[in-house]
Design an enzyme around this catalytic site. Sequence first.
Site, short mmCIF file in Angstrom:
data_model
loop_
_atom_site.label_atom_id
_atom_site.label_comp_id
_atom_site.label_asym_id
_atom_site.label_seq_id
_atom_site.Cartn_x
_atom_site.Cartn_y
_atom_site.Cartn_z
CE LYS A 155 -3.53 -2.84 2.01
NZ LYS A 155 -4.69 -3.01 2.83
CD GLU A 192 -7.25 -8.68 -0.61
OE1 GLU A 192 -6.27 -8.97 0.07
OE2 GLU A 192 -7.43 -7.54 -1.08
CB SER A 223 -6.67 -9.67 9.20
OG SER A 223 -7.16 -8.33 9.25
P1 PGA Z 1 -4.26 -6.67 5.33
O1 PGA Z 1 -4.51 -6.18 3.83
O2 PGA Z 1 -3.39 -7.92 5.24
O3 PGA Z 1 -3.56 -5.53 6.00
O4 PGA Z 1 -5.58 -6.99 5.92
C1 PGA Z 1 -4.77 -7.09 2.79
C2 PGA Z 1 -4.96 -6.37 1.49
O5 PGA Z 1 -5.46 -5.25 1.47
O6 PGA Z 1 -4.61 -6.90 0.42
#
Ligand code: PGA
Length: 255
Positions: free
Chosen positions: A11, A167, A212
């Site tokens: 991100k 997701e 997560s």
């Molecule tokens: P996260 O994000 O592992 O922080 O929950 C997953 C993603 O957005 O691909």
Amino acid sequence: MRRPLVAANWKMHKSAEEAESYLRRLLEVVPNRPPLDLVVCPSATALHVAKGVLAGSHVAWGAQSARPEPEGAFTGEVSLAQVKEHGVSYVICGHSERRALFGEDDAVVARKVKATLAAELVPILCVGESLDQRQGGKAWAVVEGQLAAALADVELGNPSMLLVAYEPVWAIGTGMAAQPEDAQDMAGRIREWLVGRFGPQGAGVRIQYGGSVKPDNARAFLGLADVDGALVGGASLDPDSFWKIAQGAVAATQR
Ligand code: PGA
């Protein structure tokens, strides 16, 4: 047998310098021939670093997003050609943050997937329902609609040219992962849908779970019959934690 693939979605984190030390550390911990595919998706501003450090290694890299148009008046955006110049092999398409925060609807996601394939890059197509949609019993209907829209025009010659990341939106960045049995239920339906859409090729498409994923729960997801990998946000920001998750994938498939 589908080869596991674990991808890091950084991100909007890490400077180019931080990216460089992360990637150097990752190459120290990843063995020479890892028994899975590893992909790191940095910000566009660190893709050149990924190319510099990872070229010739067993770790691939990808873009978090890229516009389908070849060029034009899209202030602030990057094109597929621009990320391809930095050696990416994968492009995340339709991440829920792009859908929610940047107004990417199914039509845009479909164009991105198609253009990514045309550029001979592998789309990581993200699909998933919100909490309201799950509680309203609409989880599968939402995901099926996202798949049908994004893959409407796609012809799949080779199953390794597509990844689908399931997701659930409510699990992303919340620390509240899905129950493994729910993840398998959705991944199984996605698999059936892919086989219906692409025939035997659909059986070879890798499906990831994301939301997560952490070192201590990775194995539970990666051992599921239709889950072939993970898309990891927060817990991928540390190279040792990312590699621990990847090791969970390997342990789960070797059971
Ligand atoms: P996260 O994000 O592992 O922080 O929950 C997953 C993603 O957005 O691909």
